[in-house]
Design an enzyme around this catalytic site. Structure first.
Site, PDB file in Angstrom:
ATOM      1  N   TYR A 198       1.044   5.525  -0.128  1.00 36.52           N
ATOM      2  CA  TYR A 198       0.255   6.717   0.187  1.00 36.52           C
ATOM      3  C   TYR A 198       1.067   8.000   0.041  1.00 36.52           C
ATOM      4  CZ  TYR A 198       2.744   6.032   4.547  1.00 36.52           C
ATOM      5  OH  TYR A 198       3.732   5.839   5.483  1.00 36.52           O
ATOM      6  N   GLY A 199       2.375   7.885  -0.160  1.00 39.50           N
ATOM      7  CA  GLY A 199       3.264   9.033  -0.343  1.00 39.50           C
ATOM      8  C   GLY A 199       4.102   8.823  -1.578  1.00 39.50           C
ATOM      9  N   SER A 200       5.404   8.962  -1.440  1.00 40.17           N
ATOM     10  CA  SER A 200       6.286   8.887  -2.606  1.00 40.17           C
ATOM     11  C   SER A 200       6.276   7.530  -3.296  1.00 40.17           C
ATOM     12  CB  SER A 200       7.723   9.259  -2.217  1.00 40.17           C
ATOM     13  OG  SER A 200       8.235   8.357  -1.262  1.00 40.17           O
ATOM     14  N   GLU A 227      12.303   2.537   3.771  1.00 40.31           N
ATOM     15  CA  GLU A 227      11.336   3.075   4.721  1.00 40.31           C
ATOM     16  C   GLU A 227      11.769   3.002   6.191  1.00 40.31           C
ATOM     17  OE1 GLU A 227       8.657   4.705   3.613  1.00 40.31           O
ATOM     18  OE2 GLU A 227       9.229   4.201   1.563  1.00 40.31           O
ATOM     19  N   PHE A 280       0.847  -1.193   0.000  1.00 42.69           N
ATOM     20  CA  PHE A 280       0.000   0.000   0.000  1.00 42.69           C
ATOM     21  C   PHE A 280       0.882   1.242   0.000  1.00 42.69           C
ATOM     22  CE2 PHE A 280      -2.517   3.377   2.051  1.00 42.69           C
ATOM     23  CZ  PHE A 280      -3.572   3.415   1.158  1.00 42.69           C
TER      24      PHE A 280
END
Length: 170
Positions: free
Chosen positions: A9-11, A84, A7
């Site tokens: 949601y940013g970069s 991450e 999933f």
């Protein structure tokens, strides 16, 4: 080996950095996208922290889900951990997401650790814009990251007034 869903949601939406078989708009319940993490590596430094997105508790988040073939599962997870988990501000977890076509899948996601020193929490528009405008990290200028995120969010047919206000101040 089973396929892996991730999933984004940013970069990761516009720069996943891994090969995938399928990309689909998806909704994650129970978390929302928030510019709530002080970046000390990718978009800032400890001396001049930037701001990056995290999945924070509450609400829901529309992002992208990527399906990675089972043969690439291990290398993809290793890549994502390196990208991450640099400062361990994210918690790696698997959460249920609903794809745009109605399918439900379990996806790897990175949620913010609210107990981490880099957790910024909820900050105001003016402070966010000031931090973003002055910060630069290993992955480039913070304002480029925030502008790209807004462009991708809007391309998905979504609006985020708070983020739009931050970008307007840049």
């Amino acid at each position: 080996m089973d396929d892996l869903w991730v999933f984004a949601y940013g970069s990761l939406i516009w720069r996943p950095g891994f090969e995938y078989e399928e990309r689909a708009k998806a909704r994650l319940a129970g978390f929302h996208r928030s510019l709530c993490i002080y970046s000390h590596v990718h978009r800032g430094t400890p001396e001049r922290p930037g701001l990056v997105f995290g999945l924070d508790r509450g609400g829901s988040c529309v992002g992208m889900a990527f399906r990675v073939g089972g043969a690439r599962r291990e290398e993809t997870v290793a890549y994502l951990r390196e990208r991450e988990l640099v400062t361990n501000v994210y918690l790696e977890t698997t959460l249920p997401v609903r794809l745009e076509d109605g399918r439900s899948v379990r996806a790897l996601a990175y949620v913010v650790d609210r107990g981490h020193t880099q957790y910024a929490g909820r900050i105001g528009i003016a402070e966010a814009a000031a931090l973003v405008a002055r910060s630069h990290g290993q992955s480039g200028p913070n304002d480029e990251y925030v502008r790209s995120a807004l462009t991708e969010i809007q391309a998905m047919g979504l609006s985020d007034r708070w983020l739009e206000s931050v970008v307007a101040r840049l």
